[in-house]
Design an enzyme around this catalytic site. Structure first.
Site, PDB file in Angstrom:
ATOM      1  N   CYS A  67      51.958  31.587  28.318  1.00 43.64           N
ATOM      2  CA  CYS A  67      50.794  31.873  29.145  1.00 43.64           C
ATOM      3  C   CYS A  67      50.278  33.277  28.878  1.00 43.64           C
ATOM      4  O   CYS A  67      51.054  34.198  28.611  1.00 43.64           O
ATOM      5  CB  CYS A  67      51.170  31.710  30.613  1.00 43.64           C
ATOM      6  SG  CYS A  67      49.893  32.230  31.767  1.00 43.64           S
ATOM      7  N   CYS A  70      50.217  37.114  32.139  1.00 40.02           N
ATOM      8  CA  CYS A  70      51.034  38.314  32.345  1.00 40.02           C
ATOM      9  C   CYS A  70      51.465  38.854  30.984  1.00 40.02           C
ATOM     10  O   CYS A  70      52.032  38.120  30.176  1.00 40.02           O
ATOM     11  CB  CYS A  70      52.269  38.000  33.184  1.00 40.02           C
ATOM     12  SG  CYS A  70      51.906  37.380  34.849  1.00 40.02           S
ATOM     13  N   CYS A 144      53.878  29.380  38.872  1.00 38.81           N
ATOM     14  CA  CYS A 144      53.384  30.727  38.619  1.00 38.81           C
ATOM     15  C   CYS A 144      54.003  31.720  39.598  1.00 38.81           C
ATOM     16  O   CYS A 144      54.030  31.486  40.813  1.00 38.81           O
ATOM     17  CB  CYS A 144      51.860  30.750  38.743  1.00 38.81           C
ATOM     18  SG  CYS A 144      51.124  32.356  38.412  1.00 38.81           S
ATOM     19  N   GLN A 244      38.946  41.812  46.497  1.00 38.52           N
ATOM     20  CA  GLN A 244      40.150  42.449  45.975  1.00 38.52           C
ATOM     21  C   GLN A 244      41.231  41.395  45.777  1.00 38.52           C
ATOM     22  O   GLN A 244      41.381  40.474  46.565  1.00 38.52           O
ATOM     23  CB  GLN A 244      40.630  43.545  46.922  1.00 38.52           C
ATOM     24  CG  GLN A 244      39.645  44.695  47.094  1.00 38.52           C
ATOM     25  CD  GLN A 244      39.409  45.471  45.807  1.00 38.52           C
ATOM     26  OE1 GLN A 244      40.220  45.460  44.878  1.00 38.52           O
ATOM     27  NE2 GLN A 244      38.269  46.156  45.733  1.00 38.52           N
ATOM     28  N   PHE A 271      27.803  50.114  45.820  1.00 40.21           N
ATOM     29  CA  PHE A 271      28.476  48.962  45.205  1.00 40.21           C
ATOM     30  C   PHE A 271      29.404  48.332  46.253  1.00 40.21           C
ATOM     31  O   PHE A 271      30.575  48.064  46.003  1.00 40.21           O
ATOM     32  CB  PHE A 271      29.267  49.372  43.962  1.00 40.21           C
ATOM     33  CG  PHE A 271      28.482  50.156  42.951  1.00 40.21           C
ATOM     34  CD1 PHE A 271      27.714  49.505  41.991  1.00 40.21           C
ATOM     35  CD2 PHE A 271      28.504  51.540  42.960  1.00 40.21           C
ATOM     36  CE1 PHE A 271      26.985  50.236  41.049  1.00 40.21           C
ATOM     37  CE2 PHE A 271      27.779  52.273  42.026  1.00 40.21           C
ATOM     38  CZ  PHE A 271      27.024  51.616  41.073  1.00 40.21           C
ATOM     39  N   CYS A 365      38.245  50.115  38.753  1.00 37.16           N
ATOM     40  CA  CYS A 365      39.112  49.158  38.068  1.00 37.16           C
ATOM     41  C   CYS A 365      39.169  49.454  36.569  1.00 37.16           C
ATOM     42  O   CYS A 365      39.621  48.617  35.791  1.00 37.16           O
ATOM     43  CB  CYS A 365      38.635  47.728  38.314  1.00 37.16           C
ATOM     44  SG  CYS A 365      36.947  47.398  37.753  1.00 37.16           S
TER      45      CYS A 365
END
Length: 408
Positions: A67, A70, A144, A244, A271, A365
Site C-alpha cells: 500500500c 504509509c 488499515c 482537518q 482561508f 500543511c
C-alpha cells in the site's frame, strides 16, 4: 552495490550516494542503514538491509509493503516526530530563519476521520483501497492501521457502490468524512446518475446507515445532516469539503492558534474554510472570516447563526490569492489567522508584512511555502516566536504546523 543511507528525502525515501557522489533513492530505509542491491535510474528498488538502524521497527500493518498510504511505518514514533520537526527546521534555515520548535503533536493510530479511497470495477465484484507507491494500481485494504474504524466499516458498501456505478475503464474516488451523525461519502468518477442508479445508491446509503451520499457532485441521500462541531457551533460542510484529518490534530492546531492570538478582541481568519478556527475564536472575539469557496462560507455563517453565545462573525467570499486583504483592511484587527492550502499565501503575506497587525497565527500543511511566507513577514518586521509541528498524517512524509508571529 553497497550504500549507506545519508538522510531521508521529503517523500520519505532514503538517500544515499554512490562512489561518484551521485544520489541514489532507496525506499523504506532510515539514515545510517547499510544496504545492498542493484541500482537503475538512480533508484535501488529492491534493497537488502545489511546493517539496520536502531530506529527501525516492525511495521504494524499487513498492507504496508504493497500500500502507498504509509511511507514511514518502519520507523519508530520518536524518529518520525524528530524527522518531521527537522523538515520544518531545514525549510526555515533555507530562508535564513530560525525559531524554537516545540515537540511534535502526533495523532494516534486509527484516528484518521477523513480519507479518499479508490474503487475499480472488476469482471466480478470490485476492488477498493489505496494506490500502491508511485502506481495507479489499487491495493485492497482490510485492516488499515490509519483510518478510523467507522470509516473502515463502510468499505463493503463502497464496494457495492462501485459495482452499481463504476466503470471498467476508470476509478471511483470516495472521499469519506466521519461526522457527528455518521459517515459522509462524496463519490467522483462514476457513471452518470440516472434514475435507476440514483434509486440503487439511495437504497445502499440507507442499508449502510450513511449520513450523506453524493455522486459526481449531485446529492443522492441525506439521512442525517453530517455536522461537525467547531467550538459551540455545529456546521454542515458541503460534500468533500476540507476538514482537518484527525480530531486530535485539529485540537492541537486550535490550541496553538488560541495561544497565538491571546486576548485579541478583533480577529481576521483568512482561508477560513468552514470555520475550524473562526467559530471557536468567536467565543471571545469578533471574527471576520474570508474564504474563496462560497459553499464553505455559507456553511460557516449558518453554523454561527444557530450557535449560542458567540460574538459577531462576519463573512466574505473572497479569492485571497488574487484579492488579498490590504493593509488598511488588516489594520482594523488585533490578530490575524492564516491557514492557506499547500501553495501558501505569498500575496497575502506581502500585504500582512506591510500592515500593523500585532500578531499572526499561522497554520500550514507545507513547510517550504510556510518558510517562504515567513521570510516575507520577517522582512516586514515580524518575529517568528515559535513553531509547533503537528503530525496528523501519521507514518507519512506529510508535515503540518502552527506558528506565532509578532511585531518587534
Amino acid at each position: 552495490m553497497h550504500l549507506t543511507i545519508d538522510r531521508l528525502g521529503h517523500q520519505g525515501d532514503g538517500i544515499a550516494h554512490d562512489a561518484d557522489g551521485v544520489a541514489v533513492f532507496v525506499p523504506m530505509m532510515l539514515p545510517g542503514e547499510v544496504v545492498e542491491g542493484e541500482v537503475a535510474n538512480g533508484r535501488m528498488a529492491a534493497p537488502k538491509i545489511v546493517t539496520p538502524s536502531p530506529d527501525r521497527v516492525k511495521a504494524p500493518c499487513r498492507h504496508y509493503r504493497a500500500c502507498g498510504g504509509c511511507m514511514l511505518m518502519h520507523a519508530s514514533d520518536a524518529f518520525v516526530a524528530d524527522w518531521k520537526a527537522e523538515v520544518i527546521r531545514l525549510a526555515l534555515s533555507a530562508q535564513g530563519l530560525d525559531a524554537p520548535l516545540r515537540p511534535t503533536a502526533t495523532s494516534p493510530a486509527r484516528s484518521r476521520r477523513r480519507a479518499t479511497l479508490s474503487g475499480r470495477r472488476l469482471k466480478s465484484g470490485a476492488l477498493l483501497g489505496l494506490h500502491a507507491r508511485a502506481s495507479d494500481t489499487v491495493v485492497e485494504i482490510t485492516d488499515c492501521q490509519l483510518l478510523h474504524p467507522a470509516l473502515m466499516a463502510t468499505l463493503p458498501a463502497l464496494q457495492e457502490a462501485v459495482v452499481l456505478g463504476g466503470s471498467r475503464k476508470g476509478e471511483v474516488a470516495f472521499t469519506l468524512t466521519l461526522t457527528k451523525s455518521g459517515v459522509d461519502v462524496a463519490a467522483e468518477g462514476g457513471k452518470p446518475l440516472d434514475s435507476s442508479l440514483f434509486q440503487a445508491l439511495a437504497t445502499l446509503a440507507g442499508a449502510a446507515d450513511l449520513a450523506r451520499l453524493s455522486w459526481n457532485g449531485e446529492p443522492v441521500a441525506t439521512r442525517r445532516p453530517p455536522a461537525q462541531r467547531f467550538g459551540e457551533a455545529l456546521v454542515v460542510p458541503p460534500p468533500g469539503a476540507f476538514l482537518q484529518a484527525t480530531a486530535e490534530g485539529e485540537a492541537a492546531l486550535l490550541s496553538a492558534v488560541r495561544e497565538a492570538v491571546g486576548g485579541a478582541s478583533r480577529i481576521a481568519d483568512l482561508f477560513c474554510g468552514c470555520g475550524t478556527f473562526a467559530l471557536p475564536l468567536a467565543e471571545g472575539a469578533e471574527v471576520h472570516a474570508a474564504e474563496g469557496e462560497a459553499a464553505m462560507i455559507a456553511a460557516l455563517d449558518h453554523g454561527w447563526r444557530h450557535a449560542p453565545g458567540l460574538r459577531r462573525v462576519t463573512t466574505e467570499t473572497r479569492d485571497l490569492f488574487r484579492r488579498p486583504l490590504m493593509p488598511d483592511e488588516l489594520n482594523r484587527f488585533d490578530a490575524v489567522v492564516i491557514d492557506p492550502p499547500r501553495a501558501g499565501c505569498e500575496a497575502q503575506a506581502r500585504e500582512l508584512a506591510a500592515s500593523k497587525v500585532p500578531v499572526i497565527a499561522a497554520v500550514s500543511c507545507n513547510p517550504v511555502t510556510f518558510a517562504r511566507d515567513a521570510r516575507i513577514l520577517s522582512e516586514g518586521g515580524y518575529r517568528l516566536d515559535w513553531v509547533l509541528p503537528v503530525d496528523q498524517f501519521r507514518w507519512s512524509p506529510h508535515v503540518e504546523l502552527a506558528a506565532r508571529f509578532s511585531r518587534d
